[in-house]
Motif scaffolding. Structure first.
Motif, PDB file in Angstrom:
ATOM      1  N   GLU A 181       0.833  -1.199   0.000  1.00 15.98           N
ATOM      2  CA  GLU A 181       0.000   0.000   0.000  1.00 15.98           C
ATOM      3  C   GLU A 181       0.868   1.249   0.000  1.00 15.98           C
ATOM      4  O   GLU A 181       0.593   2.204  -0.732  1.00 15.98           O
ATOM      5  N   ASP A 182       1.929   1.254   0.811  1.00 12.97           N
ATOM      6  CA  ASP A 182       2.842   2.402   0.838  1.00 12.97           C
ATOM      7  C   ASP A 182       3.528   2.579  -0.510  1.00 12.97           C
ATOM      8  O   ASP A 182       3.644   3.706  -1.018  1.00 12.97           O
ATOM      9  N   GLU A 183       3.968   1.481  -1.107  1.00 12.27           N
ATOM     10  CA  GLU A 183       4.609   1.550  -2.415  1.00 12.27           C
ATOM     11  C   GLU A 183       3.632   2.030  -3.477  1.00 12.27           C
ATOM     12  O   GLU A 183       3.983   2.828  -4.350  1.00 12.27           O
ATOM     13  N   LEU A 184       2.405   1.553  -3.391  1.00 11.05           N
ATOM     14  CA  LEU A 184       1.389   1.956  -4.358  1.00 11.05           C
ATOM     15  C   LEU A 184       1.076   3.436  -4.229  1.00 11.05           C
ATOM     16  O   LEU A 184       0.955   4.150  -5.235  1.00 11.05           O
ATOM     17  N   LYS A 185       0.976   3.931  -2.994  1.00  8.82           N
ATOM     18  CA  LYS A 185       0.735   5.360  -2.785  1.00  8.82           C
ATOM     19  C   LYS A 185       1.861   6.192  -3.370  1.00  8.82           C
ATOM     20  O   LYS A 185       1.625   7.227  -4.006  1.00  8.82           O
ATOM     21  N   LYS A 186       3.090   5.739  -3.181  1.00  8.05           N
ATOM     22  CA  LYS A 186       4.237   6.470  -3.714  1.00  8.05           C
ATOM     23  C   LYS A 186       4.202   6.477  -5.242  1.00  8.05           C
ATOM     24  O   LYS A 186       4.444   7.503  -5.880  1.00  8.05           O
ATOM     25  N   GLU A 187       3.891   5.336  -5.843  1.00 11.61           N
ATOM     26  CA  GLU A 187       3.813   5.258  -7.310  1.00 11.61           C
ATOM     27  C   GLU A 187       2.702   6.154  -7.845  1.00 11.61           C
ATOM     28  O   GLU A 187       2.881   6.832  -8.864  1.00 11.61           O
ATOM     29  N   VAL A 188       1.557   6.183  -7.175  1.00 10.95           N
ATOM     30  CA  VAL A 188       0.452   7.033  -7.605  1.00 10.95           C
ATOM     31  C   VAL A 188       0.844   8.500  -7.487  1.00 10.95           C
ATOM     32  O   VAL A 188       0.598   9.301  -8.403  1.00 10.95           O
ATOM     33  N   ASP A 189       1.470   8.873  -6.375  1.00 13.44           N
ATOM     34  CA  ASP A 189       1.920  10.258  -6.201  1.00 13.44           C
ATOM     35  C   ASP A 189       2.926  10.650  -7.277  1.00 13.44           C
ATOM     36  O   ASP A 189       2.842  11.755  -7.851  1.00 13.44           O
TER      37      ASP A 189
ATOM     38  N   ILE B 242       1.072  11.101 -10.555  1.00 13.52           N
ATOM     39  CA  ILE B 242       0.319  12.362 -10.557  1.00 13.52           C
ATOM     40  C   ILE B 242       1.258  13.543 -10.771  1.00 13.52           C
ATOM     41  O   ILE B 242       0.970  14.452 -11.572  1.00 13.52           O
ATOM     42  N   LYS B 243       2.397  13.558 -10.083  1.00 10.51           N
ATOM     43  CA  LYS B 243       3.377  14.643 -10.256  1.00 10.51           C
ATOM     44  C   LYS B 243       3.878  14.681 -11.691  1.00 10.51           C
ATOM     45  O   LYS B 243       4.028  15.757 -12.282  1.00 10.51           O
ATOM     46  N   LYS B 244       4.113  13.514 -12.271  1.00 12.61           N
ATOM     47  CA  LYS B 244       4.596  13.436 -13.632  1.00 12.61           C
ATOM     48  C   LYS B 244       3.551  13.977 -14.605  1.00 12.61           C
ATOM     49  O   LYS B 244       3.864  14.733 -15.529  1.00 12.61           O
ATOM     50  N   LEU B 245       2.295  13.579 -14.408  1.00 19.17           N
ATOM     51  CA  LEU B 245       1.214  14.057 -15.267  1.00 19.17           C
ATOM     52  C   LEU B 245       1.017  15.562 -15.132  1.00 19.17           C
ATOM     53  O   LEU B 245       0.796  16.260 -16.129  1.00 19.17           O
ATOM     54  N   LEU B 246       1.085  16.062 -13.900  1.00 22.63           N
ATOM     55  CA  LEU B 246       0.922  17.497 -13.678  1.00 22.63           C
ATOM     56  C   LEU B 246       2.077  18.286 -14.274  1.00 22.63           C
ATOM     57  O   LEU B 246       1.889  19.384 -14.815  1.00 22.63           O
ATOM     58  N   SER B 247       3.290  17.776 -14.191  1.00 25.82           N
ATOM     59  CA  SER B 247       4.453  18.483 -14.735  1.00 25.82           C
ATOM     60  C   SER B 247       4.427  18.461 -16.274  1.00 25.82           C
ATOM     61  O   SER B 247       4.882  19.410 -16.920  1.00 25.82           O
ATOM     62  N   ASP B 248       3.878  17.401 -16.874  1.00 25.31           N
ATOM     63  CA  ASP B 248       3.763  17.321 -18.323  1.00 25.31           C
ATOM     64  C   ASP B 248       2.739  18.311 -18.859  1.00 25.31           C
ATOM     65  O   ASP B 248       2.895  18.859 -19.950  1.00 25.31           O
ATOM     66  N   ASP B 249       1.676  18.517 -18.094  1.00 25.39           N
ATOM     67  CA  ASP B 249       0.615  19.423 -18.531  1.00 25.39           C
ATOM     68  C   ASP B 249       1.077  20.881 -18.463  1.00 25.39           C
ATOM     69  O   ASP B 249       0.598  21.727 -19.205  1.00 25.39           O
ATOM     70  N   LEU B 250       1.937  21.201 -17.544  1.00 24.98           N
ATOM     71  CA  LEU B 250       2.379  22.587 -17.382  1.00 24.98           C
ATOM     72  C   LEU B 250       3.467  22.835 -18.335  1.00 24.98           C
ATOM     73  O   LEU B 250       3.827  23.371 -19.152  1.00 24.98           O
TER      74      LEU B 250
END
Length: 148
Positions: free
Chosen positions: A129-137, A140-148
């Motif tokens: 669960e901790d690893e999954l949360k880190k991967e999701v975060d 999300i950061k990668k997707l947000l940085s690509d959009d900007l």
């Protein structure tokens, strides 16, 4: 075939009603059935078919279950087997009284194994669960940085 058996199991509970009332012996085409230590053949068949049905149903459940906890099904299965043997062995003067104590040597190791497996599964799920949360975060950061 399995479906037909599962659908007919409620009718197995009423099989004893086909036996003659108040008789200690029933002659069938399959042979003679005696009441054993029971008062009459109907009581014997009711006890026998009830225990046999539960043994078959829990056995099928165990064999068809794909969950990790399927070994927990062995606990009631073991109890029903002991009860069935008590019905068949009519020389025993008690049927359901001490079966639990006889099955404890089988039940306790299964319970210990289940507790251990659940502990390991819980521990791994927390780590995953901790690893999954880190991967999701990170995603999300990668997707947000690509959009900007």
């Amino acid at each position: 075939m399995l479906t037909i058996f599962l659908v007919t199991t409620p009718f197995l509970f009423y099989f004893y009603k086909f036996a003659p009332k108040g008789e200690e012996e029933w002659k069938t085409i399959f042979g003679t059935i005696t009441s054993g230590g029971f008062d009459n053949i109907q009581i014997y068949l009711h006890a026998l078919v009830t225990k046999l049905t539960f043994v078959l149903l829990t056995g099928i459940w165990f064999l068809t279950s794909k969950n990790w906890w399927r070994y927990a099904i062995l606990i009631p299965f073991t109890m029903f087997l002991f009860q069935l043997s008590g019905v068949i062995n009519f020389k025993i003067s008690y049927i359901d009284e001490f079966d639990f104590w006889y099955s404890l040597p089988i039940i306790i190791p299964i319970l210990v194994l289940l507790i251990y497996v659940s502990y390991i599964a819980r521990k791994k799920s927390i780590n995953n669960e901790d690893e999954l949360k880190k991967e999701v975060d990170d995603e999300i950061k990668k997707l947000l940085s690509d959009d900007l």
